[in-house]
Design a protein around this motif. Structure first.
Motif, short mmCIF file in Angstrom:
data_model
loop_
_atom_site.label_atom_id
_atom_site.label_comp_id
_atom_site.label_asym_id
_atom_site.label_seq_id
_atom_site.Cartn_x
_atom_site.Cartn_y
_atom_site.Cartn_z
N ASN A 121 -61.82 7.94 52.99
CA ASN A 121 -60.92 9.06 52.78
C ASN A 121 -59.86 8.67 51.75
OD1 ASN A 121 -59.20 11.18 52.88
ND2 ASN A 121 -58.84 11.11 55.10
N TYR A 122 -60.03 9.15 50.54
CA TYR A 122 -59.12 8.77 49.46
C TYR A 122 -57.88 9.68 49.35
CZ TYR A 122 -62.61 5.44 47.87
OH TYR A 122 -63.48 4.38 47.80
N HIS A 164 -55.15 -0.95 51.50
CA HIS A 164 -54.24 -1.90 52.15
C HIS A 164 -52.95 -1.17 52.53
CE1 HIS A 164 -56.52 -4.42 49.06
NE2 HIS A 164 -57.02 -4.75 50.24
N THR A 165 -52.21 -1.76 53.43
CA THR A 165 -50.92 -1.19 53.83
C THR A 165 -49.79 -2.06 53.27
OG1 THR A 165 -51.18 -2.37 55.92
CG2 THR A 165 -51.72 -0.03 55.93
N THR A 166 -48.59 -1.50 53.27
CA THR A 166 -47.48 -2.20 52.63
C THR A 166 -47.15 -3.52 53.32
OG1 THR A 166 -45.16 -2.07 51.97
CG2 THR A 166 -45.77 -0.90 53.99
N SER A 207 -59.54 5.13 54.75
CA SER A 207 -60.16 5.03 56.08
C SER A 207 -61.68 5.20 55.98
CB SER A 207 -59.58 6.10 57.01
OG SER A 207 -58.19 5.94 57.09
N SER A 208 -62.38 4.35 56.67
CA SER A 208 -63.84 4.37 56.61
C SER A 208 -64.42 5.34 57.64
CB SER A 208 -64.36 2.96 56.89
OG SER A 208 -65.71 3.00 57.23
N SER A 209 -65.52 5.98 57.26
CA SER A 209 -66.21 6.89 58.20
C SER A 209 -67.23 6.13 59.05
CB SER A 209 -66.92 7.99 57.42
OG SER A 209 -67.97 7.43 56.65
N ALA A 210 -67.33 4.82 58.86
CA ALA A 210 -68.36 4.06 59.60
C ALA A 210 -68.15 4.18 61.12
CB ALA A 210 -68.30 2.59 59.19
N ASP A 211 -69.26 4.32 61.83
CA ASP A 211 -69.21 4.45 63.29
C ASP A 211 -68.75 3.14 63.94
OD1 ASP A 211 -69.80 5.35 65.98
OD2 ASP A 211 -71.57 4.06 65.86
N ILE A 212 -67.78 3.22 64.84
CA ILE A 212 -67.31 2.00 65.50
C ILE A 212 -67.87 1.88 66.93
CG2 ILE A 212 -65.21 1.61 64.15
CD1 ILE A 212 -64.67 3.17 67.41
N HIS A 222 -60.28 0.67 59.44
CA HIS A 222 -60.74 1.19 60.75
C HIS A 222 -59.59 1.45 61.70
CE1 HIS A 222 -64.66 -0.03 59.28
NE2 HIS A 222 -64.18 -1.25 59.08
N ILE A 223 -58.36 1.22 61.27
CA ILE A 223 -57.22 1.31 62.18
C ILE A 223 -57.03 2.75 62.70
CG2 ILE A 223 -55.37 1.73 60.47
CD1 ILE A 223 -54.97 -0.95 63.09
N HIS A 224 -57.50 3.74 61.94
CA HIS A 224 -57.40 5.14 62.40
C HIS A 224 -58.25 5.37 63.65
CE1 HIS A 224 -60.94 4.95 59.87
NE2 HIS A 224 -61.37 6.09 60.40
#
Ligand code: SF4
Length: 339
Positions: free
Chosen positions: A7-8, A84-86, A101-106, A133-135
Protein backbone atom coordinates in the motif's frame (compact mmCIF):
# COMPACT_ATOMS: atom_id res chain seq x y z
CA UNK A 1 3.26 -18.06 -4.87
CA UNK A 2 0.65 -15.31 -4.31
CA UNK A 3 1.24 -11.80 -5.67
CA UNK A 4 2.19 -9.43 -2.87
CA UNK A 5 0.92 -5.89 -3.06
CA UNK A 6 2.12 -2.95 -1.02
CA UNK A 7 0.00 0.00 0.00
CA UNK A 8 1.89 3.03 -1.28
CA UNK A 9 -0.80 5.51 -0.15
CA UNK A 10 -0.57 7.62 -3.31
CA UNK A 11 -3.47 9.92 -2.33
CA UNK A 12 -1.85 10.68 1.05
CA UNK A 13 1.39 11.56 -0.72
CA UNK A 14 -0.41 13.85 -3.18
CA UNK A 15 -2.20 15.55 -0.25
CA UNK A 16 1.15 16.07 1.52
CA UNK A 17 2.68 17.61 -1.62
CA UNK A 18 -0.28 20.01 -1.84
CA UNK A 19 -0.13 20.84 1.89
CA UNK A 20 3.58 21.71 1.71
CA UNK A 21 3.31 23.25 -1.77
CA UNK A 22 6.35 21.06 -2.51
CA UNK A 23 7.87 21.45 -5.98
CA UNK A 24 10.77 18.98 -5.79
CA UNK A 25 9.95 15.62 -4.28
CA UNK A 26 12.31 12.67 -4.02
CA UNK A 27 11.00 9.11 -3.56
CA UNK A 28 13.17 6.70 -1.62
CA UNK A 29 12.53 2.96 -1.87
CA UNK A 30 14.40 0.07 -0.26
CA UNK A 31 16.00 -2.38 -2.67
CA UNK A 32 13.13 -4.87 -2.46
CA UNK A 33 10.54 -2.32 -3.61
CA UNK A 34 12.51 -0.44 -6.27
CA UNK A 35 10.78 -2.45 -9.01
CA UNK A 36 7.59 -0.51 -8.19
CA UNK A 37 9.33 2.91 -8.17
CA UNK A 38 8.57 4.10 -11.71
CA UNK A 39 4.93 3.08 -11.46
CA UNK A 40 4.52 4.91 -8.13
CA UNK A 41 6.32 8.00 -9.52
CA UNK A 42 4.06 8.02 -12.59
CA UNK A 43 0.94 7.79 -10.46
CA UNK A 44 2.02 10.72 -8.27
CA UNK A 45 3.06 12.67 -11.39
CA UNK A 46 -0.37 12.24 -12.94
CA UNK A 47 -2.13 13.49 -9.80
CA UNK A 48 0.02 16.58 -9.17
CA UNK A 49 0.41 19.89 -11.12
CA UNK A 50 3.00 20.02 -13.92
CA UNK A 51 5.38 22.22 -11.89
CA UNK A 52 5.88 19.42 -9.33
CA UNK A 53 9.05 17.41 -10.07
CA UNK A 54 9.11 13.82 -8.89
CA UNK A 55 12.54 12.19 -8.59
CA UNK A 56 13.45 8.61 -7.68
CA UNK A 57 16.52 8.11 -5.50
CA UNK A 58 18.37 5.26 -7.19
CA UNK A 59 21.03 4.89 -4.49
CA UNK A 60 20.86 1.85 -2.26
CA UNK A 61 18.63 2.33 0.78
CA UNK A 62 18.33 -0.16 3.61
CA UNK A 63 16.60 1.75 6.39
CA UNK A 64 15.32 5.03 7.80
CA UNK A 65 18.90 5.60 8.99
CA UNK A 66 19.62 6.68 5.43
CA UNK A 67 17.42 9.61 4.36
CA UNK A 68 17.67 11.50 1.07
CA UNK A 69 16.87 14.93 2.59
CA UNK A 70 20.37 16.32 1.89
CA UNK A 71 20.62 15.06 -1.68
CA UNK A 72 20.42 17.00 -5.00
CA UNK A 73 22.26 19.89 -3.41
CA UNK A 74 19.51 20.62 -0.92
CA UNK A 75 16.88 21.29 -3.63
CA UNK A 76 14.32 18.86 -2.24
CA UNK A 77 11.13 20.12 -0.58
CA UNK A 78 9.93 16.68 0.50
CA UNK A 79 11.32 13.15 0.85
CA UNK A 80 8.83 10.30 0.62
CA UNK A 81 10.54 7.39 2.33
CA UNK A 82 8.93 3.99 1.83
CA UNK A 83 8.88 0.85 3.97
CA UNK A 84 10.44 2.22 7.16
CA UNK A 85 9.25 4.29 10.11
CA UNK A 86 10.92 7.34 11.60
CA UNK A 87 13.99 6.95 13.79
CA UNK A 88 13.55 10.49 15.06
CA UNK A 89 16.42 11.93 13.04
CA UNK A 90 16.61 15.66 12.36
CA UNK A 91 16.27 16.33 8.63
CA UNK A 92 16.99 19.18 6.21
CA UNK A 93 13.47 19.03 4.70
CA UNK A 94 10.18 17.31 5.63
CA UNK A 95 10.17 13.51 5.36
CA UNK A 96 6.96 11.52 4.90
CA UNK A 97 7.23 7.87 5.96
CA UNK A 98 5.01 5.39 4.13
CA UNK A 99 5.02 1.93 5.71
CA UNK A 100 4.29 0.18 2.38
CA UNK A 101 2.12 -2.32 4.23
CA UNK A 102 2.22 -5.76 2.67
CA UNK A 103 -0.89 -7.66 1.60
CA UNK A 104 0.84 -10.99 2.31
CA UNK A 105 -1.26 -13.41 4.39
CA UNK A 106 0.04 -13.75 7.96
CA UNK A 107 -2.47 -16.34 9.20
CA UNK A 108 -1.11 -19.50 7.53
CA UNK A 109 2.56 -18.93 8.53
CA UNK A 110 1.51 -17.92 12.04
CA UNK A 111 -0.57 -21.08 12.50
CA UNK A 112 2.35 -23.09 11.11
CA UNK A 113 4.63 -21.42 13.69
CA UNK A 114 2.22 -22.22 16.53
CA UNK A 115 2.05 -25.85 15.37
CA UNK A 116 5.82 -26.05 15.90
CA UNK A 117 5.50 -25.38 19.63
CA UNK A 118 5.92 -28.85 21.11
CA UNK A 119 6.57 -28.00 24.77
CA UNK A 120 3.24 -28.38 26.69
CA UNK A 121 4.54 -25.94 29.34
CA UNK A 122 4.52 -23.04 26.87
CA UNK A 123 1.76 -20.69 28.02
CA UNK A 124 2.76 -17.27 26.77
CA UNK A 125 3.94 -16.24 23.31
CA UNK A 126 5.64 -12.99 22.35
CA UNK A 127 5.00 -11.69 18.84
CA UNK A 128 7.12 -9.24 16.90
CA UNK A 129 7.21 -8.09 13.31
CA UNK A 130 8.55 -5.53 10.86
CA UNK A 131 7.10 -2.34 9.38
CA UNK A 132 5.52 -4.12 6.38
CA UNK A 133 3.35 -6.34 8.61
CA UNK A 134 2.81 -4.18 11.69
CA UNK A 135 -0.70 -3.22 10.47
CA UNK A 136 -1.61 -6.89 11.11
CA UNK A 137 -0.41 -6.94 14.73
CA UNK A 138 -3.92 -7.05 16.25
CA UNK A 139 -4.82 -9.96 13.95
CA UNK A 140 -1.60 -11.76 14.93
CA UNK A 141 -2.45 -11.36 18.62
CA UNK A 142 -5.98 -12.68 18.07
CA UNK A 143 -4.80 -15.70 16.07
CA UNK A 144 -2.38 -16.66 18.85
CA UNK A 145 -5.06 -16.17 21.53
CA UNK A 146 -7.51 -18.29 19.53
CA UNK A 147 -4.97 -21.13 19.71
CA UNK A 148 -5.07 -20.94 23.51
CA UNK A 149 -1.93 -18.96 24.36
CA UNK A 150 -1.43 -15.73 26.23
CA UNK A 151 0.27 -13.08 24.10
CA UNK A 152 2.62 -10.26 25.01
CA UNK A 153 3.98 -7.40 22.92
CA UNK A 154 5.80 -4.27 23.90
CA UNK A 155 6.90 -0.98 22.29
CA UNK A 156 10.61 -0.26 22.08
CA UNK A 157 12.78 2.84 22.00
CA UNK A 158 11.70 4.60 18.75
CA UNK A 159 9.85 1.44 17.67
CA UNK A 160 6.11 0.75 17.80
CA UNK A 161 4.47 -2.02 19.81
CA UNK A 162 5.73 -5.34 18.46
CA UNK A 163 8.15 -3.74 15.98
CA UNK A 164 11.82 -4.72 15.62
CA UNK A 165 14.51 -3.28 13.36
CA UNK A 166 17.74 -4.95 12.36
CA UNK A 167 19.53 -2.63 14.78
CA UNK A 168 16.90 -2.15 17.46
CA UNK A 169 15.58 -5.03 19.57
CA UNK A 170 14.36 -2.93 22.49
CA UNK A 171 10.75 -4.08 22.06
CA UNK A 172 11.58 -7.67 23.06
CA UNK A 173 14.20 -7.28 25.76
CA UNK A 174 11.81 -7.21 28.72
CA UNK A 175 9.14 -9.56 27.38
CA UNK A 176 8.44 -12.29 29.91
CA UNK A 177 7.30 -15.02 27.50
CA UNK A 178 8.08 -18.69 26.80
CA UNK A 179 8.45 -18.50 23.00
CA UNK A 180 8.79 -15.63 20.54
CA UNK A 181 7.31 -15.66 17.05
CA UNK A 182 8.81 -13.28 14.50
CA UNK A 183 6.44 -12.52 11.63
CA UNK A 184 8.57 -11.46 8.69
CA UNK A 185 11.03 -12.62 6.08
CA UNK A 186 14.73 -13.39 6.48
CA UNK A 187 16.45 -14.74 9.56
CA UNK A 188 18.45 -11.74 10.78
CA UNK A 189 15.78 -10.20 13.04
CA UNK A 190 14.98 -13.58 14.57
CA UNK A 191 18.69 -14.14 15.16
CA UNK A 192 18.92 -10.86 17.06
CA UNK A 193 15.87 -11.75 19.12
CA UNK A 194 17.40 -15.13 19.95
CA UNK A 195 20.70 -13.55 20.98
CA UNK A 196 19.02 -11.01 23.23
CA UNK A 197 16.47 -13.30 24.85
CA UNK A 198 17.97 -16.82 24.55
CA UNK A 199 14.37 -18.03 24.20
CA UNK A 200 13.03 -20.30 21.43
CA UNK A 201 12.31 -18.16 18.35
CA UNK A 202 10.20 -19.22 15.37
CA UNK A 203 10.04 -17.32 12.07
CA UNK A 204 6.54 -17.09 10.53
CA UNK A 205 7.37 -16.01 6.98
CA UNK A 206 4.42 -14.34 5.18
CA UNK A 207 6.27 -14.37 1.85
CA UNK A 208 6.90 -18.11 1.97
CA UNK A 209 3.59 -18.88 3.68
CA UNK A 210 5.28 -21.16 6.22
CA UNK A 211 7.27 -21.17 9.48
CA UNK A 212 10.75 -22.33 10.47
CA UNK A 213 12.79 -22.74 13.60
CA UNK A 214 15.79 -20.41 14.03
CA UNK A 215 18.03 -22.81 15.99
CA UNK A 216 20.06 -24.21 13.07
CA UNK A 217 20.68 -20.74 11.61
CA UNK A 218 21.56 -19.43 15.08
CA UNK A 219 24.15 -22.21 15.62
CA UNK A 220 25.65 -21.68 12.16
CA UNK A 221 26.00 -17.91 12.61
CA UNK A 222 27.55 -18.29 16.05
CA UNK A 223 30.12 -20.72 14.61
CA UNK A 224 30.97 -18.21 11.86
CA UNK A 225 31.28 -15.36 14.37
CA UNK A 226 33.52 -17.46 16.60
CA UNK A 227 35.79 -18.19 13.61
CA UNK A 228 35.97 -14.48 12.66
CA UNK A 229 36.80 -13.47 16.23
CA UNK A 230 39.50 -16.16 16.43
CA UNK A 231 41.05 -14.94 13.17
CA UNK A 232 40.96 -11.31 14.37
CA UNK A 233 42.98 -12.28 17.43
CA UNK A 234 46.03 -12.41 15.11
CA UNK A 235 45.40 -8.85 13.85
CA UNK A 236 47.95 -6.14 14.53
CA UNK A 237 46.04 -3.33 12.79
CA UNK A 238 42.35 -2.46 12.72
CA UNK A 239 40.18 -0.23 10.54
CA UNK A 240 37.21 1.25 12.36
CA UNK A 241 34.48 1.89 9.83
CA UNK A 242 32.06 4.77 10.26
CA UNK A 243 29.29 5.70 7.84
CA UNK A 244 28.31 9.25 7.00
CA UNK A 245 24.68 8.10 6.74
CA UNK A 246 22.87 10.15 9.36
CA UNK A 247 21.33 7.30 11.32
CA UNK A 248 24.41 5.06 11.17
CA UNK A 249 27.06 7.55 12.25
CA UNK A 250 28.58 6.67 15.63
CA UNK A 251 31.61 8.93 15.60
CA UNK A 252 32.13 9.01 19.36
CA UNK A 253 32.00 5.22 19.50
CA UNK A 254 34.64 5.05 16.75
CA UNK A 255 36.92 7.40 18.71
CA UNK A 256 36.42 5.31 21.83
CA UNK A 257 37.25 2.08 19.98
CA UNK A 258 40.36 3.61 18.40
CA UNK A 259 41.63 4.62 21.84
CA UNK A 260 40.83 1.14 23.19
CA UNK A 261 42.67 -0.64 20.37
CA UNK A 262 45.73 1.58 20.78
CA UNK A 263 45.73 1.00 24.54
CA UNK A 264 46.03 -2.71 23.74
CA UNK A 265 49.12 -2.03 21.63
CA UNK A 266 47.66 -2.27 18.11
CA UNK A 267 47.33 0.18 15.24
CA UNK A 268 43.93 1.65 14.43
CA UNK A 269 42.57 3.96 11.72
CA UNK A 270 39.08 5.36 11.33
CA UNK A 271 37.70 4.94 7.80
CA UNK A 272 34.73 7.04 6.70
CA UNK A 273 32.39 5.80 3.98
CA UNK A 274 28.87 6.44 2.81
CA UNK A 275 27.94 3.18 1.11
CA UNK A 276 29.99 0.39 2.63
CA UNK A 277 31.20 -2.38 0.34
CA UNK A 278 34.16 -4.82 0.25
CA UNK A 279 35.93 -3.09 -2.68
CA UNK A 280 36.27 0.12 -0.64
CA UNK A 281 38.54 -1.77 1.77
CA UNK A 282 40.87 -3.24 -0.86
CA UNK A 283 43.43 -0.38 -0.87
CA UNK A 284 44.02 -0.58 2.88
CA UNK A 285 46.68 -2.72 4.46
CA UNK A 286 44.77 -3.47 7.65
CA UNK A 287 44.27 -6.88 9.25
CA UNK A 288 40.70 -6.60 10.56
CA UNK A 289 37.83 -4.12 10.66
CA UNK A 290 35.30 -2.97 13.24
CA UNK A 291 31.89 -1.90 11.96
CA UNK A 292 30.29 1.02 13.78
CA UNK A 293 27.78 1.60 10.93
CA UNK A 294 24.81 -0.72 10.29
CA UNK A 295 25.15 -3.77 12.59
CA UNK A 296 23.76 -6.04 9.87
CA UNK A 297 26.84 -5.60 7.67
CA UNK A 298 29.20 -7.61 9.89
CA UNK A 299 26.73 -10.50 10.15
CA UNK A 300 24.70 -10.53 6.92
CA UNK A 301 27.51 -9.56 4.51
CA UNK A 302 30.24 -11.53 6.26
CA UNK A 303 30.93 -13.84 3.30
CA UNK A 304 31.67 -10.86 1.03
CA UNK A 305 34.67 -9.74 3.10
CA UNK A 306 38.02 -11.54 3.09
CA UNK A 307 39.19 -10.02 6.39
CA UNK A 308 37.22 -10.20 9.63
CA UNK A 309 34.54 -7.52 10.03
CA UNK A 310 33.73 -7.33 13.73
CA UNK A 311 30.98 -5.66 15.66
CA UNK A 312 32.12 -3.42 18.56
CA UNK A 313 31.10 -6.16 21.02
CA UNK A 314 33.13 -8.73 19.08
CA UNK A 315 36.17 -6.43 19.22
CA UNK A 316 35.81 -6.47 22.99
CA UNK A 317 36.03 -10.28 22.88
CA UNK A 318 39.14 -10.07 20.66
CA UNK A 319 40.76 -7.68 23.15
CA UNK A 320 39.83 -9.89 26.10
CA UNK A 321 37.51 -7.43 27.81
CA UNK A 322 34.30 -9.40 27.09
CA UNK A 323 33.83 -13.15 27.19
CA UNK A 324 32.34 -15.27 24.43
CA UNK A 325 29.57 -16.33 26.85
CA UNK A 326 28.56 -12.67 27.01
CA UNK A 327 28.21 -12.39 23.20
CA UNK A 328 25.76 -9.62 22.27
CA UNK A 329 24.35 -8.33 19.01
CA UNK A 330 25.18 -4.72 18.19
CA UNK A 331 22.38 -2.13 18.20
CA UNK A 332 22.03 1.52 17.16
CA UNK A 333 19.44 3.20 19.32
CA UNK A 334 19.13 6.66 17.85
CA UNK A 335 18.97 8.65 21.09
CA UNK A 336 22.35 7.25 22.10
CA UNK A 337 23.92 6.76 18.69
CA UNK A 338 26.67 9.23 19.47
CA UNK A 339 27.85 7.19 22.45
S1 SF4 B 1 21.32 0.80 10.67
FE1 SF4 B 1 20.96 -1.05 9.46
S2 SF4 B 1 19.45 -2.23 10.61
FE2 SF4 B 1 19.40 -0.12 11.40
S3 SF4 B 1 17.77 0.91 10.22
FE3 SF4 B 1 19.73 1.25 9.16
S4 SF4 B 1 19.86 -0.36 7.61
FE4 SF4 B 1 18.31 -1.00 9.14
Amino acid sequence: MPTIDYNYKIDDIVAKIEELDAKNVILQFPEGLKMDATEVANEIDEKTPTDVNILIDADACFGACDLADHKVNGHMDLVVHFAHTTLGLETDCPVMYIEASSSADIKAPLLDALSKIEDPDVKCVGVITTTQHIHNLDDMIQIIKDEGYDVKTSPGVTTAKGQVLGCNFTSIKNLDVDVIIYVGSGDFHALGVKLFTKKPVIVADPFKGSARDIEEFYDRILRVRFARITKAKDAKSFGIIISSKKGQLRFDLALKLKKLIKEHGFDAQILNMDYISPDRLLPFNLDAYVMTACPRIAIDDNAMYKKPILTPQELEIVLGIRTWDDYLMDEIIIHDKQQ
